[in-house]
Design an enzyme around this catalytic site. Structure first.
Site, PDB file in Angstrom:
ATOM      1  N   GLN A 110     -22.095  32.634  16.724  1.00  0.00           N
ATOM      2  CA  GLN A 110     -21.897  33.633  15.812  1.00  0.00           C
ATOM      3  C   GLN A 110     -22.731  34.600  16.351  1.00  0.00           C
ATOM      4  OE1 GLN A 110     -20.264  34.080  12.460  1.00  0.00           O
ATOM      5  NE2 GLN A 110     -19.175  32.733  13.841  1.00  0.00           N
TER       6      GLN A 110
ATOM      7  N   HIS B 201       0.882  -1.251   0.052  1.00  0.00           N
ATOM      8  CA  HIS B 201      -0.131  -0.039  -0.005  1.00  0.00           C
ATOM      9  C   HIS B 201       0.759   1.154   0.257  1.00  0.00           C
ATOM     10  CE1 HIS B 201       0.668  -0.565   4.363  1.00  0.00           C
ATOM     11  NE2 HIS B 201       0.193   0.772   4.399  1.00  0.00           N
TER      12      HIS B 201
ATOM     13  N   TYR C 249     -17.533  27.786  17.069  1.00  0.00           N
ATOM     14  CA  TYR C 249     -17.383  29.143  16.166  1.00  0.00           C
ATOM     15  C   TYR C 249     -18.778  29.258  15.696  1.00  0.00           C
ATOM     16  CZ  TYR C 249     -15.773  32.679  12.905  1.00  0.00           C
ATOM     17  OH  TYR C 249     -15.565  33.755  12.253  1.00  0.00           O
TER      18      TYR C 249
ATOM     19  N   HIS D  88       1.134   5.436   1.176  1.00  0.00           N
ATOM     20  CA  HIS D  88       0.694   6.616   1.976  1.00  0.00           C
ATOM     21  C   HIS D  88       1.079   7.891   1.373  1.00  0.00           C
ATOM     22  CE1 HIS D  88      -0.865   4.763   5.706  1.00  0.00           C
ATOM     23  NE2 HIS D  88      -0.125   3.740   5.267  1.00  0.00           N
TER      24      HIS D  88
END
Length: 144
Positions: free
Chosen positions: A134, A65, A130, A67
């Protein structure tokens, strides 16, 4: 070791930090990414990522594999990035290492599937907080 704070990139109309971790496998997860093939694949991945203006942060090629951790601009979707990397490397590796053809099925080097995860500039909790606050900040800003 203290983690480093990522530096934001900017385009004409956007500030961004987009980083992706991709993982994919050869067809049937065969152990064919070894020796010169693995070394050449690393070189190709860096080269082909740069072609589409991606910044490679880390690459590791395992026998079965791959990455790739990279930064991208907002105009590139993860699907476009992975299709570019897998498509170009498959074609070139099969040309340069004809012996790989015998270890693949119908000349297909990579499995169609892949894994991708976005790597955050901030945590999910920070973004959630966040967004949820608001109105609170807006009212405070207006002095109400």
């Amino acid at each position: 070791m203290k983690p480093e704070i990522p530096i934001l990139s900017r385009t004409r109309h956007a500030k961004h930090y987009l980083a992706y971790h991709f993982v994919w496998i050869p067809k049937y997860r065969r152990d064919i990414l070894v020796g010169k093939v693995a070394e050449r694949l690393k070189q190709m991945l860096k080269e082909y990522a740069e072609e589409i203006n991606c910044e490679v942060i880390a690459i590791e090629v395992m026998p079965d594999h791959v990455h790739v951790f990279l930064r991208a601009k907002p105009n590139l979707s993860p699907a476009k990035i992975i299709n570019h990397l897998k498509g170009k490397t498959a074609r070139k590796l099969l040309q340069e290492f004809p012996e790989l053809r015998a270890k693949t099925t119908n000349g297909r080097l990579w499995s169609r599937s892949y894994f991708v995860a976005s790597v955050g500039y901030v945590t999910n909790e920070i973004v959630k907080h966040y967004v949820e606050t608001q109105w609170e900040r807006e009212l405070k800003r207006k002095g109400q």
